[in-house]
Design an enzyme around this catalytic site. Structure first.
Site, PDB file in Angstrom:
ATOM      1  N   ARG A 113       0.835  -1.189   0.000  1.00  7.96           N
ATOM      2  CA  ARG A 113       0.000   0.000   0.000  1.00  7.96           C
ATOM      3  C   ARG A 113       0.878   1.250   0.000  1.00  7.96           C
ATOM      4  O   ARG A 113       1.969   1.251   0.580  1.00  7.96           O
ATOM      5  CB  ARG A 113      -0.873  -0.029   1.258  1.00  7.96           C
ATOM      6  CG  ARG A 113      -1.825   1.144   1.435  1.00  7.96           C
ATOM      7  CD  ARG A 113      -2.956   1.062   0.468  1.00  7.96           C
ATOM      8  NE  ARG A 113      -4.109   1.842   0.918  1.00  7.96           N
ATOM      9  CZ  ARG A 113      -4.948   2.436   0.092  1.00  7.96           C
ATOM     10  NH1 ARG A 113      -4.763   2.368  -1.215  1.00  7.96           N
ATOM     11  NH2 ARG A 113      -5.992   3.094   0.547  1.00  7.96           N
ATOM     12  N   THR A 387      -8.846   1.440  -9.136  1.00  4.62           N
ATOM     13  CA  THR A 387      -8.252   0.214  -8.622  1.00  4.62           C
ATOM     14  C   THR A 387      -8.348  -0.868  -9.668  1.00  4.62           C
ATOM     15  O   THR A 387      -9.217  -0.831 -10.520  1.00  4.62           O
ATOM     16  CB  THR A 387      -8.986  -0.223  -7.344  1.00  4.62           C
ATOM     17  OG1 THR A 387      -8.963   0.852  -6.433  1.00  4.62           O
ATOM     18  CG2 THR A 387      -8.371  -1.445  -6.732  1.00  4.62           C
ATOM     19  N   THR A 405      -4.070  -0.155  -6.948  1.00  5.94           N
ATOM     20  CA  THR A 405      -4.876   1.049  -7.139  1.00  5.94           C
ATOM     21  C   THR A 405      -4.045   2.303  -7.344  1.00  5.94           C
ATOM     22  O   THR A 405      -2.904   2.393  -6.896  1.00  5.94           O
ATOM     23  CB  THR A 405      -5.805   1.263  -5.921  1.00  5.94           C
ATOM     24  OG1 THR A 405      -6.655   2.383  -6.165  1.00  5.94           O
ATOM     25  CG2 THR A 405      -5.006   1.490  -4.667  1.00  5.94           C
ATOM     26  N   ASN A 407      -6.245   4.916  -6.811  1.00 12.28           N
ATOM     27  CA  ASN A 407      -7.394   5.534  -6.145  1.00 12.28           C
ATOM     28  C   ASN A 407      -8.370   6.060  -7.178  1.00 12.28           C
ATOM     29  O   ASN A 407      -9.259   5.345  -7.601  1.00 12.28           O
ATOM     30  CB  ASN A 407      -6.987   6.634  -5.162  1.00 12.28           C
ATOM     31  CG  ASN A 407      -8.142   7.020  -4.250  1.00 12.28           C
ATOM     32  OD1 ASN A 407      -8.890   6.172  -3.803  1.00 12.28           O
ATOM     33  ND2 ASN A 407      -8.290   8.304  -3.981  1.00 12.28           N
ATOM     34  N   ASP A 429      -7.570   8.657   0.755  1.00 11.64           N
ATOM     35  CA  ASP A 429      -8.133   7.546   1.529  1.00 11.64           C
ATOM     36  C   ASP A 429      -7.891   7.699   3.029  1.00 11.64           C
ATOM     37  O   ASP A 429      -8.433   6.925   3.823  1.00 11.64           O
ATOM     38  CB  ASP A 429      -7.558   6.213   1.042  1.00 11.64           C
ATOM     39  CG  ASP A 429      -8.431   5.579  -0.040  1.00 11.64           C
ATOM     40  OD1 ASP A 429      -9.486   6.157  -0.354  1.00 11.64           O
ATOM     41  OD2 ASP A 429      -8.058   4.525  -0.571  1.00 11.64           O
ATOM     42  N   SER A 458      -7.724   1.074   3.334  1.00  9.12           N
ATOM     43  CA  SER A 458      -8.170   0.694   2.001  1.00  9.12           C
ATOM     44  C   SER A 458      -9.443  -0.138   2.084  1.00  9.12           C
ATOM     45  O   SER A 458      -9.743  -0.741   3.114  1.00  9.12           O
ATOM     46  CB  SER A 458      -7.077  -0.127   1.303  1.00  9.12           C
ATOM     47  OG  SER A 458      -7.552  -0.701   0.100  1.00  9.12           O
ATOM     48  N   SER A 459     -10.180  -0.190   0.972  1.00  7.80           N
ATOM     49  CA  SER A 459     -11.341  -1.080   0.857  1.00  7.80           C
ATOM     50  C   SER A 459     -11.029  -2.305   0.003  1.00  7.80           C
ATOM     51  O   SER A 459     -11.891  -3.159  -0.175  1.00  7.80           O
ATOM     52  CB  SER A 459     -12.518  -0.330   0.226  1.00  7.80           C
ATOM     53  OG  SER A 459     -12.974   0.705   1.059  1.00  7.80           O
ATOM     54  N   GLY A 479     -13.703  -0.681  -7.322  1.00  5.83           N
ATOM     55  CA  GLY A 479     -14.955  -0.029  -6.954  1.00  5.83           C
ATOM     56  C   GLY A 479     -14.952   0.743  -5.661  1.00  5.83           C
ATOM     57  O   GLY A 479     -16.017   1.000  -5.107  1.00  5.83           O
ATOM     58  N   GLY A 480     -13.780   1.121  -5.125  1.00  6.13           N
ATOM     59  CA  GLY A 480     -13.775   1.919  -3.902  1.00  6.13           C
ATOM     60  C   GLY A 480     -14.446   1.188  -2.763  1.00  6.13           C
ATOM     61  O   GLY A 480     -14.216   0.005  -2.531  1.00  6.13           O
TER      62      GLY A 480
END
Length: 575
Positions: A113, A387, A405, A407, A429, A458-459, A479-480
């Site tokens: 990340r 992403t 990603t 973002n 984020d 993060s998602s 898709g966030g």
């Protein structure tokens, strides 16, 4: 939806379709024609499979499987290729997560990340009145975290077989010699033309005099040179030397804060995978700083006591039950979740049977819940859409799920002058201010506040599902904040509703994230169910698209089925 996630599962990939023009160079990689290729949505294979956001990237991964590489080799090659052929989300200027289960049953979670630069601080995106300014965290140089992808690929390489010089070569060829772009890519480049010019300080290959159209060749010489430096010098070819200098010079021209020290200090981090059982299946997810695995754990375990299969797919009862589980999990996300290297995340408490049972005690199957009343759960003693996903599975049983990603779509829309790649806008984020929503409307708290060296929540939810100890599903999506709910629904579709893999991926999805208190429904969502939900008291919000889920499923006979989402150019490849 500007936020884009690339999801890929290694599977069968055929050749792509694009209009050839005279004077084009020959195909850039053995077995891959970058100017004639087709998108394959459903592929069956026995030797290995790849699914990703772009056909050429899936083919690059497939080539490595054919050369004797394993699923990790294929995943690495696919990611390098995506950084060239899918600039909206594929990246070397961003970061991501990898979850893997190797043939020897070793389970891996790798965190690469993005990270906040040393000069970052909690209030850096607030105005003089203390209000969050979205423009600062979304666009341009100041919105970028320290990229992690290159470090992550080298950290993953210890589990691969082929030399990195081989794995990166298709990407170099695509960049140096060009490839035919799809209609969707042409639209994206045209739509972001003004931002590329405004937010980049040097000319970029993404902008030309005439509008882009399907079949045009995109050549990225500067990116090719950057990839060659990496090929020659390894991770130092990115985090030190010429490329690092070009990144810092770009920062200085645009008032960014990433430094040479930030780049040199970046490290990918191995994590303990998040493991749990659901109806006899073992689920392997990504831990913090990804909320995706923990949310998936909570949501699946909250519905497990109910016979949701008997309710029926897309029935009002099933959608309501899943919505209420989503509401409660996302409320906990806002309160408790962040980078576990910086804050205490009470994972064991949040996933405990007693806690989750208590969270659902006010669930009423006759009426809508209320986010103000439901709120965040109480854990005793606690202090405190760009992403892309790819999935790979080989014949030996190595399974890899990767979500990376930038973002936002095309990230910060800032191209590093002389290096040819886009930087992320991942700093959005973080919680710029507790209680203020980010790009996806997600509300965060102190646990996800900005701090130097911290990784933003993060998602992303790269996920593996094992059946009797063997790989069964490899799944993920962009898709966030809709990522965890899309993976949740896909798994339930297959395990509980016994749906075909095609239907599980492509049928309309829905999403609830606590705040705003509404259910987002995708085009094609059943009208009768929508009407029943409104009658219960739910507010519905129409969305054209939710996610782009990629799945590889192991069939009863041991063969592999790879399904690429119909919502984009996603494509499956296998042999």
């Amino acid at each position: 939806m500007r936020h884009l996630i690339v999801t890929g599962t290694l599977l069968l990939l055929a050749a792509c379709t694009a209009t050839q023009k005279t004077g084009r160079p020959s195909a850039p990689a053995p077995g891959i024609d970058a100017y004639h290729y087709s998108i394959t949505k459903n592929s069956h294979a026995s030797g290995g499979a790849v699914v990703s956001a772009h056909p050429l990237a899936s083919l690059a991964g497939l080539e490595m499987l054919k050369m004797g590489g394993n699923a990790v080799d294929a995943a690495i090659a696919t990611q390098w290729a995506l950084s060239v052929v899918y600039p909206g989300a594929g990246n070397i200027g961003g970061g991501g997560f990898m979850v893997a289960r190797l043939a020897n049953n070793e389970k891996i979670a790798l965190d690469y990340r993005e990270m906040a630069p040393a000069k970052a601080h909690r209030d850096m995106y607030l105005d003089d009145n203390g209000n969050a300014v979205a423009e600062k965290s979304l666009n341009g140089h100041l919105s970028s975290g320290v990229p992690g992808t290159v470090a992550g690929l080298y950290a993953a390489h210890r589990y691969a077989r082929l030399p990195m010089e081989v794995l990166i070569q298709p990407a170099i060829d695509f960049a140096e010699h060009g490839f035919a772009i799809t209609a969707a890519e042409a639209h994206g480049l045209n739509a972001n033309r003004e931002d590329f010019q405004k937010l980049s300080t040097r000319p970029t290959a993404f902008v030309k005099k005439a509008a882009w159209k399907k079949g045009d060749t995109l050549v990225q010489k500067e990116l090719a040179a950057t990839l060659k430096r990496i090929q020659k010098d390894g991770r130092r070819g990115f985090y030190e030397g010429t490329t690092a200098r070009l990144i810092v010079e770009e920062m200085q021209r645009g008032n960014g804060i990433i430094s040479l020290d930030d780049l040199k200090a970046y490290q990918a981090k191995p994590r303990q995978p998040l493991l749990f059982m659901y109806r006899g299946y073992e689920v392997i997810g990504m831990p913090m700083p990804s909320s995706g695995g923990l949310l998936l754990n909570q949501m699946l375990k909250m519905i497990e006591p109910y016979d949701i299969g008997a309710m029926g797919f897309a029935s009002p009862a099933a959608v309501q039950l899943m919505t209420e589980a989503e509401r409660r999990a996302y409320a906990d996300r806002a309160r408790y979740m962040g980078d576990a290297d910086f804050v205490q995340v009470p994972v064991a408490a949040l996933t405990g049977d007693a806690y989750l049972k208590n969270r659902m005690k006010d669930y009423d199957p006759q009426k809508a819940g209320n986010s103000k009343q439901t709120g965040r759960g109480i854990v005793p003693g606690y202090e405190s859409e760009e992403t892309t996903h790819l999935s790979v599975l080989d014949k030996e049983g190595n399974a890899v799920a990767v979500t990376t990603t930038l973002n936002n779509n095309y990230g910060s829309r800032t191209v590093v002058g002389g290096a040819g790649f886009l930087l992320n806008d991942e700093m959005d984020d973080f919680s710029a201010k507790p209680g203020s929503p980010n790009l996806f409307g997600a509300v965060g708290g102190k646990a996800n506040a900005i701090a130097p060296g911290k990784r933003m929540l993060s998602s992303m939810a790269p996920t593996l599902v094992l059946k009797s100890g063997k790989p069964y599903l490899v799944v993920g999506t962009p898709g966030g904040t809709t990522i965890p709910t899309s993976v949740f629904q896909t798994i339930v579709n297959i395990i509980d509703f016994k749906m075909s893999t095609d239907d599980a991926v492509n049928k309309p999805k829905f999403h609830h994230q606590w705040l705003p208190d509404r259910i987002d429904i995708e085009s094609g969502f059943p009208e009768a169910t929508a009407a029943a939900l409104k009658k219960m008291g739910y507010e519905l919000y129409d969305r054209k698209q939710i996610g782009r889920t990629e799945v590889i499923k192991v069939q009863p006979d041991g063969t592999l089925q790879a399904v690429a989402d119909h919502r984009g150019d996603d494509s499956a490849a296998g042999f």
